[in-house]
Scaffold this active site. Sequence first.
Site, PDB file in Angstrom:
ATOM      1  N   LYS A 103     -16.956  15.391  28.080  1.00 24.12           N
ATOM      2  CA  LYS A 103     -15.993  16.140  27.283  1.00 24.12           C
ATOM      3  C   LYS A 103     -16.699  17.038  26.258  1.00 24.12           C
ATOM      4  O   LYS A 103     -17.706  16.635  25.693  1.00 24.12           O
ATOM      5  CB  LYS A 103     -15.081  15.181  26.522  1.00 24.12           C
ATOM      6  CG  LYS A 103     -14.145  14.372  27.398  1.00 24.12           C
ATOM      7  CD  LYS A 103     -13.416  13.316  26.588  1.00 24.12           C
ATOM      8  CE  LYS A 103     -12.335  13.937  25.721  1.00 24.12           C
ATOM      9  NZ  LYS A 103     -11.492  12.878  25.101  1.00 24.12           N
TER      10      LYS A 103
ATOM     11  N   LYS B 110     -39.469  18.639  -0.893  1.00 24.74           N
ATOM     12  CA  LYS B 110     -38.240  17.858  -0.926  1.00 24.74           C
ATOM     13  C   LYS B 110     -37.691  17.774  -2.339  1.00 24.74           C
ATOM     14  O   LYS B 110     -38.460  17.671  -3.314  1.00 24.74           O
ATOM     15  CB  LYS B 110     -38.506  16.444  -0.413  1.00 24.74           C
ATOM     16  CG  LYS B 110     -38.986  16.382   1.024  1.00 24.74           C
ATOM     17  CD  LYS B 110     -37.974  16.948   1.991  1.00 24.74           C
ATOM     18  CE  LYS B 110     -38.444  16.830   3.433  1.00 24.74           C
ATOM     19  NZ  LYS B 110     -37.539  17.567   4.361  1.00 24.74           N
TER      20      LYS B 110
ATOM     21  N   LYS C  20     -42.476  24.495   1.229  1.00 19.05           N
ATOM     22  CA  LYS C  20     -41.155  23.887   0.979  1.00 19.05           C
ATOM     23  C   LYS C  20     -41.343  22.426   0.578  1.00 19.05           C
ATOM     24  O   LYS C  20     -42.072  21.697   1.247  1.00 19.05           O
ATOM     25  CB  LYS C  20     -40.297  23.957   2.241  1.00 19.05           C
ATOM     26  CG  LYS C  20     -38.891  23.403   2.063  1.00 19.05           C
ATOM     27  CD  LYS C  20     -38.088  23.528   3.348  1.00 19.05           C
ATOM     28  CE  LYS C  20     -38.323  22.367   4.285  1.00 19.05           C
ATOM     29  NZ  LYS C  20     -37.553  22.490   5.535  1.00 19.05           N
TER      30      LYS C  20
ATOM     31  N   HIS D 247     -36.378  24.644  12.904  1.00 17.53           N
ATOM     32  CA  HIS D 247     -36.810  23.511  12.122  1.00 17.53           C
ATOM     33  C   HIS D 247     -37.805  22.655  12.910  1.00 17.53           C
ATOM     34  O   HIS D 247     -37.930  22.793  14.120  1.00 17.53           O
ATOM     35  CB  HIS D 247     -35.578  22.680  11.743  1.00 17.53           C
ATOM     36  CG  HIS D 247     -35.854  21.630  10.746  1.00 17.53           C
ATOM     37  ND1 HIS D 247     -35.981  20.317  11.073  1.00 17.53           N
ATOM     38  CD2 HIS D 247     -36.079  21.719   9.419  1.00 17.53           C
ATOM     39  CE1 HIS D 247     -36.255  19.624   9.979  1.00 17.53           C
ATOM     40  NE2 HIS D 247     -36.316  20.437   8.963  1.00 17.53           N
TER      41      HIS D 247
ATOM     42  N   ASP E 172     -35.768  21.561  -0.383  1.00 19.35           N
ATOM     43  CA  ASP E 172     -34.929  20.983   0.671  1.00 19.35           C
ATOM     44  C   ASP E 172     -34.318  19.682   0.189  1.00 19.35           C
ATOM     45  O   ASP E 172     -35.029  18.708  -0.062  1.00 19.35           O
ATOM     46  CB  ASP E 172     -35.788  20.734   1.917  1.00 19.35           C
ATOM     47  CG  ASP E 172     -34.991  20.179   3.086  1.00 19.35           C
ATOM     48  OD1 ASP E 172     -33.758  20.071   2.964  1.00 19.35           O
ATOM     49  OD2 ASP E 172     -35.613  19.879   4.127  1.00 19.35           O
ATOM     50  N   ALA E 173     -32.984  19.651   0.076  1.00 18.48           N
ATOM     51  CA  ALA E 173     -32.288  18.450  -0.398  1.00 18.48           C
ATOM     52  C   ALA E 173     -31.817  17.551   0.740  1.00 18.48           C
ATOM     53  O   ALA E 173     -31.239  16.484   0.479  1.00 18.48           O
ATOM     54  CB  ALA E 173     -31.097  18.848  -1.266  1.00 18.48           C
ATOM     55  N   ASN E 174     -32.022  17.965   1.985  1.00 17.36           N
ATOM     56  CA  ASN E 174     -31.667  17.138   3.146  1.00 17.36           C
ATOM     57  C   ASN E 174     -30.236  16.588   3.083  1.00 17.36           C
ATOM     58  O   ASN E 174     -29.976  15.466   3.525  1.00 17.36           O
ATOM     59  CB  ASN E 174     -32.661  15.977   3.304  1.00 17.36           C
ATOM     60  CG  ASN E 174     -34.029  16.451   3.765  1.00 17.36           C
ATOM     61  OD1 ASN E 174     -34.894  16.761   2.938  1.00 17.36           O
ATOM     62  ND2 ASN E 174     -34.224  16.559   5.065  1.00 17.36           N
TER      63      ASN E 174
END
Length: 406
Positions: free
Chosen positions: A118, A201, A199, A339, A230-232
């Site tokens: 699906k 974290k 970059k 990424h 990058d705050a994830n």
Amino acid sequence: MSLGSMGAAAPRSDEIWQNVPRIVEVREKTVTFKVNIRNAVSSVSELSASIVAVVTDVVRNGKPVIGFAFSSTGRPAPTTQIRNRFIPRLMAASPPPVLDMGGFDPERLADVMGTPEKPGGDAERSVGIGTMEIALWDAVAKIADVPAYKLIADRYAAGSYDQRVFCYVGCGWYGPGKTAADLRDEVQSYLDRGFTLIKIKIGGAPVAEDVRRIEAALSAVGDSSRLAVDANCGIPADQIGEYARALRGYQLRWFEEPAHPHDFKGISAFIAEYGRAVATGENLCSAQDVLNLARYAGLRPGIDVVQWNITHNGGIANAARSLRLIAGEGWSARSVVPHAGNQMSLNAASGFRLGMCEYYFDAFGVFGGFVDGIEVENGYVSVGDWPGFGFERQAGLWAIMRELAD
Ligand code: MG
């Protein structure tokens, strides 16, 4: 040679597949990461990856041509899906649909692997299908004796690719006892290796501590346009505004993943408050996901960055489909940055002529980074001229992959 180019005389049915490469066997192996670092939401020590080998009946130098891939980093290995559904479906489709280049068509085989299922719920299957599809591309490229990026460019980008790809380093993870000074030294070590955009974290500590970490990183990079964060998707909803206000004065290259990837209202609200460049998309798992993000999350073409993971988003063909869809919303391929820095994303960045590529130097052990000995010059790396994606040129990774070849 494609069937379509074989001339007017139709071949007998038993002759049709005579010269078409066949998939003899597909092997999968699951590997657990042994790295003790964390971002705002997850610990890398708990991750795993699937390695896939597609064995063909084409023989070169006395050995079968085998296509390889791994399921990238950041999501659990799709072991069950690959073994229970995708390998059986692929084998049932052999002899496979044919294409000009080298034999079988990874795009059509990706559809085979996803049928009958699906629509929706794509994340459950996209990582496994993407991994298998990229292994098929690796096999086709080796059969055609061309680099993967060239095959991608020939198929989807009118043959033009980037010989040099700009790369940024993803780093600055949280770790036991790691201080802001340690972070500064880490950032400096990448600058010393030739990178110009870094970059780090954020979102895994109180805002004030993250600001001190950003200041420490800035003391190494100097120009704030050479630093991204990058705050994830790990910042609590009630603190997102606080981050926007605390960081908007820094003029960072981008602020990545301020909110859940499907929280378009939250991303849009963050952009309105933050104002500067935002990046997101690494958690998207279908072309429809990507289109929805481009349409509804308040992202601005030419300012913001879309970042899907080539493997997790279903593979090369789905990347092409995603690019076509967001082009209709005004987005250039140059605004897309794949990424999970590895040979798969590097080849995709070159072949699709994307904006740049992430590079994970140390974070994911043998699953991070590019071929051994690659030179970084002012932030750029050059793609190689070997057939396939180049996994064989990463000694640590290849030591694991080659076990599947024996
Ligand atoms: Mg991210």
